[in-house]
Each structure stands twice: as structure tokens, then as C-alpha cells.
Motif scaffolding. Structure first.
Motif, PDB file in Angstrom:
ATOM      1  N   THR A   1      32.255  50.707  39.748  1.00 28.64           N
ATOM      2  CA  THR A   1      32.181  49.499  38.941  1.00 28.64           C
ATOM      3  C   THR A   1      33.541  48.813  38.812  1.00 28.64           C
ATOM      4  N   PRO A   2      33.581  47.577  38.324  1.00 30.84           N
ATOM      5  CA  PRO A   2      34.867  46.905  38.108  1.00 30.84           C
ATOM      6  C   PRO A   2      35.798  47.661  37.164  1.00 30.84           C
ATOM      7  N   ALA A   3      35.233  48.423  36.222  1.00 32.65           N
ATOM      8  CA  ALA A   3      36.071  49.179  35.284  1.00 32.65           C
ATOM      9  C   ALA A   3      36.957  50.189  35.996  1.00 32.65           C
ATOM     10  N   ASN A   4      36.568  50.622  37.195  1.00 38.34           N
ATOM     11  CA  ASN A   4      37.403  51.551  37.953  1.00 38.34           C
ATOM     12  C   ASN A   4      38.740  50.942  38.347  1.00 38.34           C
ATOM     13  N   LEU A   5      38.827  49.630  38.357  1.00 36.30           N
ATOM     14  CA  LEU A   5      40.065  48.961  38.744  1.00 36.30           C
ATOM     15  C   LEU A   5      41.167  49.140  37.712  1.00 36.30           C
ATOM     16  N   ILE A   6      40.810  49.526  36.489  1.00 40.27           N
ATOM     17  CA  ILE A   6      41.824  49.688  35.445  1.00 40.27           C
ATOM     18  C   ILE A   6      41.778  51.077  34.822  1.00 40.27           C
ATOM     19  N   ASP A   7      41.320  52.077  35.612  1.00 34.85           N
ATOM     20  CA  ASP A   7      41.260  53.448  35.088  1.00 34.85           C
ATOM     21  C   ASP A   7      42.480  54.273  35.481  1.00 34.85           C
ATOM     22  N   HIS A   8      43.478  53.604  36.099  1.00 35.59           N
ATOM     23  CA  HIS A   8      44.755  54.234  36.467  1.00 35.59           C
ATOM     24  C   HIS A   8      44.577  55.350  37.488  1.00 35.59           C
ATOM     25  N   SER A   9      43.539  55.251  38.313  1.00 35.33           N
ATOM     26  CA  SER A   9      43.285  56.257  39.340  1.00 35.33           C
ATOM     27  C   SER A   9      43.002  55.577  40.671  1.00 35.33           C
ATOM     28  N   LEU A  10      43.826  55.841  41.672  1.00 38.98           N
ATOM     29  CA  LEU A  10      43.578  55.293  42.996  1.00 38.98           C
ATOM     30  C   LEU A  10      42.378  55.959  43.668  1.00 38.98           C
ATOM     31  N   GLY A  11      41.941  57.097  43.131  1.00 44.73           N
ATOM     32  CA  GLY A  11      40.828  57.821  43.720  1.00 44.73           C
ATOM     33  C   GLY A  11      39.465  57.253  43.420  1.00 44.73           C
ATOM     34  N   THR A  12      39.377  56.326  42.454  1.00 47.52           N
ATOM     35  CA  THR A  12      38.121  55.621  42.193  1.00 47.52           C
ATOM     36  C   THR A  12      38.228  54.213  42.742  1.00 47.52           C
ATOM     37  N   ARG A  13      37.103  53.527  42.883  1.00 40.68           N
ATOM     38  CA  ARG A  13      37.164  52.192  43.486  1.00 40.68           C
ATOM     39  C   ARG A  13      36.039  51.306  42.966  1.00 40.68           C
ATOM     40  N   TYR A  14      36.205  50.004  43.201  1.00 46.81           N
ATOM     41  CA  TYR A  14      35.183  48.993  42.922  1.00 46.81           C
ATOM     42  C   TYR A  14      34.608  48.556  44.258  1.00 46.81           C
ATOM     43  N   SER A  15      33.300  48.709  44.453  1.00 42.15           N
ATOM     44  CA  SER A  15      32.649  48.394  45.719  1.00 42.15           C
ATOM     45  C   SER A  15      31.524  47.402  45.486  1.00 42.15           C
ATOM     46  N   SER A  16      31.674  46.205  46.047  1.00 45.60           N
ATOM     47  CA  SER A  16      30.703  45.133  45.819  1.00 45.60           C
ATOM     48  C   SER A  16      30.046  44.705  47.121  1.00 45.60           C
ATOM     49  N   ARG A  17      28.724  44.489  47.078  1.00 45.89           N
ATOM     50  CA  ARG A  17      27.964  44.137  48.283  1.00 45.89           C
ATOM     51  C   ARG A  17      27.994  42.636  48.580  1.00 45.89           C
ATOM     52  N   GLY A  18      27.954  41.806  47.549  1.00 44.88           N
ATOM     53  CA  GLY A  18      27.893  40.376  47.792  1.00 44.88           C
ATOM     54  C   GLY A  18      26.530  39.920  48.275  1.00 44.88           C
ATOM     55  N   SER A  19      26.513  38.938  49.177  1.00 40.65           N
ATOM     56  CA  SER A  19      25.258  38.280  49.547  1.00 40.65           C
ATOM     57  C   SER A  19      24.317  39.070  50.434  1.00 40.65           C
ATOM     58  N   PRO A  20      24.761  39.774  51.483  1.00 41.96           N
ATOM     59  CA  PRO A  20      23.775  40.418  52.367  1.00 41.96           C
ATOM     60  C   PRO A  20      22.927  41.470  51.685  1.00 41.96           C
ATOM     61  N   GLY A  21      23.514  42.253  50.797  1.00 45.97           N
ATOM     62  CA  GLY A  21      22.716  43.218  50.048  1.00 45.97           C
ATOM     63  C   GLY A  21      22.597  44.584  50.678  1.00 45.97           C
TER      64      GLY A  21
END
Length: 475
Positions: free
Chosen positions: A145-165
Motif C-alpha cells: 500500500t502507499p503507507a509502505n512508502l513512509i514506514d522507514h523500510s526499503l524492504g516494503t514497497r508500494y505496487s500499483s497496477r494502474g489502467s490495464p489491471g
């Protein structure tokens, strides 16, 4: 090899290639690589490429990479590339990148709970909110989720699909991103860094737009000012978790919220993914932190905002206690809640609660205080209590902590429960002594906070609940 626009000098020959339609260059080197724009000097040959229509560059390195802006000197070849119309770059490296923020502007904290994912969103337009999901357009991966971007851990991530699905394709994850609000007052964004998505480097974003706004309603806001349109700093593919290069933003205007939208990625992939976002800049209350963690500082109490409470329960209205020598709903004369913030463990706050006199089980329970912080957008993240100078049986043991943005605290019922646990005094029997620091599990920004005592050390043998100090920390 340098990825900057540096000049290069050589003691050997210089070769100039005339304009061509397509060029493939394979460079193998064991030199030190720098992402700076500084001058590089080489003892070997220098090659300059004139404007081309299309250039493919394949580079393999095994050296050490630095994010420093200092000059670099190499014993191998230096190449200057200029005016490339269309470039496909594949870089593979086993280098390590520094995560140091030395020399960068101060760190700006993102308010917890304000970072929101978006998709099908373009610079200057309103937002289309993304949601968590296992598949489908407009979703981000359930636990990425986007919250992973501010959890101070490079080991988590934000992954978004966008339009194709679904599926690997060139569009997945484009025009996705997030918006967030900065915790400091009147923040001015001067730069940022993104964490990479190793080992899923094909998903990494390469270009991004950054916008700022002072809209209160970010979902429907269309008043976004474009501040940046360029590289994410992740143009070099790393073989380990790392931050990309710091990217400067030439901005002097303060915006309280910012939006990042991905416009290109490294390769065909099922998502766009990245690990962290760090914001840098200045404000009227800039963080002293210069790393990936938020800085906890002492929160100053707004003068005259501390009020004593009794017969008050989490989620309900506050009932104001008064100063008196006896009676229910009173606190002892000269021992009011302002003593909690006088930096003296020899003074104390002593409250009777529903008990009018004598030692009993209810004396001092459901009492406490509410207080307003003397800064904008404060986030309480930690606190600690200190025992009173007498009567260990009076120590508060269990408490609740709530936050609100109500303008009038007395009649407010919009309290958000942040903490329901021990005060930190449960193992402290010494008098006038601080207990352990207690952390808010999920900090949120509120203008005011309320502390209520729900149990005491001796359930049957105390006439008051009493404690000497409360320290509040946050950002």
C-alpha cells in the motif's frame, strides 16, 4: 563512467563520431561510477558522441557507486553523451549506493494517515483514488500500500497496477502515484528521494511529476501547481535495496500537500513499484532529522489550554473539574493540571474524581486532562509520565489517549482513540521519577489531545490519583 553532463579531459586521443541514425555502444569498465554532475578526469581515451536519433547503451560495471555530488576521478575511460533524441538504456551493476543524506536539506515528515494512492491521474487534474485489490484496474497490491512508502523500510514497497489491471505490459502502473500532507507548518519542498524496488527492478519508475497544493479537499482538488517533471533518480538499476539519487526541485512556494505521479517505468511489468519516499525542504518548524526517520521533538503546550477533567470517558464529552479542598469533581488546591507541564517532579496534579472523600476504589478514576499543542498539524507519537512526590498507591497505571481537531473541547464528542494501555509507571515505585516512554501505535495529526486515567496502583486504598509530570513528543 559518469551519468552526469560532466566534461572530460584525457592525455590520450579524442575521437568524435558524426551524426548517425542508430548506434549501439557496449562499454565494460571496472572503474568507480558516480551519479554526480562533477568533472571527471581520465588517463585513458575520451569519446564524445554528437547528436543522434537513437542510441542504445549497454553498460556493465562492478565498481562502487556514490550518490555524492563531489568530483570523481577514474583510471578508465570517460564518455560524454550529448543531445540524444531517443535513448534506451540498460544498465546492470552490482554496486552499492549510499543512503546518506549529509548535505541535503532537512527532512520533511509526512502526516500519518494522509498518504493516499491514485491512478488514472494526470498533472493538473483531480484525483482518481486507487484501492487495495488482488487484481483489476485502479488497484494496488493488497499488502503493498502507499503507507509502505513512509514506514522507514526499503524492504516494503508500494505496487500499483494502474489502467490495464492485469498482466505484463508497457502501461501497467503509469499515471499512478500518491498524494500526502506534510506535518510541518508551511513546508516548502526542495527535493526528494525514492527507494528502489529490488529485486523487481523492472517495475521501478523512471520519471515523475511533482505538484503542490493548499487545497483542504485533496480528493476533488484541481488546484495543483506543477513543481517538477523529470527523473525519479532511479535511472541506475541496482542489485540491492537502495535509495535513488536525490532530485532537486527549484521551488520557493510553500504548499501543505504534494502529489507524485509516475509517467514512465524501466520495463514491461505488471506493476509500478518503489520502496520509500523521502521529502526534503524547509518550514517554520523544520524537522531536525536528516535520515529516513521522523524526528520526535518535545511538543510545546499552548498557554492556557490545559484543563482538568473528571467523570469523563473515552469517546464522550469532557467534564471540567474544579479546584477545591474537598468534594467530587475537584482537584486539590494548588495541585492542578498545569503542574504537569512545569518541568518539576516536586509538584503534582491530584484529582479526586467521583469520590468526595476518603480512600476508595473509585477515587481519581476517569479523571485526567485535555490540552492543545502550540503548533500547526502536530502529531503526538510518544509520551511519558512521572510519579508524584508522595503516595505510590495514587499512581495512574492504565490510561487512554485520544486526539481531536474540535475547536471547542468542552462540548467535543469527536475524539479518536489513539492509545489504551499502561502509563509507563507500573514498575516505578520511586517518587518524583519518570516512567518508561510509551509510543502511540498509529500516530495521527490532531490539534488537541486528551489523557484519562482508567486504573490506579492500589484499587482500594487511595484518596486521589496523583502524578507530577507528563512529557509529550511528536512532530
Amino acid at each position: 563512467m559518469s551519468t552526469g553532463t560532466a566534461t572530460a579531459t584525457s592525455a590520450a586521443s579524442t575521437t568524435t563520431l558524426s551524426p548517425i541514425t542508430s548506434t549501439t555502444i557496449v562499454v565494460t569498465t571496472t572503474s568507480t561510477m558516480s551519479t554526480s554532475t562533477a568533472t571527471a578526469t581520465s588517463s585513458a581515451s575520451t569519446t564524445a558522441l554528437s547528436p543522434t536519433t537513437s542510441t542504445t547503451i549497454v553498460t556493465t560495471t562492478t565498481g562502487t557507486m556514490s550518490t555524492s555530488s563531489a568530483a570523481e576521478t577514474s583510471s578508465a575511460s570517460t564518455n560524454t553523451l550529448s543531445v540524444v533524441t531517443s535513448t534506451a538504456i540498460l544498465m546492470t551493476t552490482t554496486d552499492t549506493m549510499s543512503t546518506s543524506t549529509a548535505g541535503l536539506p532537512p527532512y520533511l515528515d509526512i502526516q500519518p494517515g494522509t498518504i493516499v494512492g491514485v491512478w488514472n491521474t494526470f498533472a493538473g487534474d483531480n484525483n482518481t483514488l486507487a484501492i487495495a485489490g488482488t487484481t483489476g484496474a485502479g488497484t494496488y497490491f493488497t499488502d503493498q500500500t502507499p503507507a509502505n512508502l513512509i514506514d522507514h523500510s526499503l524492504g516494503t514497497r508500494y505496487s500499483s497496477r494502474g489502467s490495464p489491471g492485469f498482466g505484463n505490459n508497457s502501461l501497467a502502473g503509469l499515471n499512478t502515484g500518491f498524494y500526502a500532507t506534510v506535518a510541518q507548518c508551511q513546508p516548502t519542498l526542495e527535493g526528494f528521494r525514492l527507494g528502489n524496488s529490488y529485486p523487481y527492478s523492472d517495475r521501478e519508475p523512471l520519471t515523475v511529476t511533482v505538484e503542490g497544493t493548499n487545497c483542504d479537499d485533496l480528493v476533488n482538488c484541481v488546484n495543483w501547481s506543477l513543481l517538477y517533471n523529470g527523473s525519479t533518480g532511479l535511472y541506475i538499476q541496482m542489485n540491492n535495496l537502495a535509495y535513488g539519487d536525490y532530485q532537486s526541485i527549484f521551488n520557493t512556494i510553500s504548499y501543505k500537500s504534494y502529489r507524485f505521479l509516475i509517467t514512465s517505468k524501466r520495463s514491461i511489468s505488471v506493476f509500478v513499484s518503489y520502496g520509500e519516499i523521502q521529502l526534503f525542504g524547509y518550514s517554520t518548524q523544520t524537522s531536525t532529522s536528516q535520515n529516513e526517520t521522523s524526528s520526535n521533538t518535545s511538543l510545546v503546550i499552548q498557554s492556557g489550554s490545559v484543563e482538568a477533567l473528571w467523570n469523563t470517558f473515552a469517546g464522550g464529552m469532557s467534564y471540567i473539574a474544579t479546584e477545591n479542598s474537598s468534594g467530587a469533581g475537584t482537584y486539590y488546591i494548588g495541585q492542578g493540571p498545569t503542574n504537569l507541564f512545569d518541568n518539576k517532579t516536586t509538584s503534582k496534579y491530584t484529582s479526586r474524581g467521583n469520590s468526595s472523600s476518603g480512600s476508595n476504589a473509585i477515587a481519581g478514576l476517569n479523571t485526567g486532562f485535555h490540552v492543545t499543542i502550540a503548533r500547526c498539524q502536530p502529531t503526538l507519537s510518544q509520551f511519558r509520565f512521572a510519579t508524584g512526590d508522595t503516595g505510590a498507591e495514587r499512581d495512574p497505571i492504565m490510561i487512554t489517549v485520544e486526539g481531536t481537531n474540535c475547536l471547542t473541547l468542552i462540548n467535543c464528542t469527536s475524539w479518536t482513540l489513539l492509545y489504551n494501555d499502561t502509563s509507563g509507571l507500573e514498575n516505578v515505585l520511586d517518587r518524583s521519577t519518570y516512567g518508561s516512554y510509551k509510543s502511540i501505535p498509529s500516530p495521527q495529526s490532531f490539534a488537541s489531545y486528551r489523557f484519562l486515567v482508567t486504573s490506579k496502583r492500589n484499587a482500594t486504598n487511595s484518596i486521589f490519583v496523583s502524578y507530577s509530570e507528563v512529557e509529550l513528543y511528536g512532530y
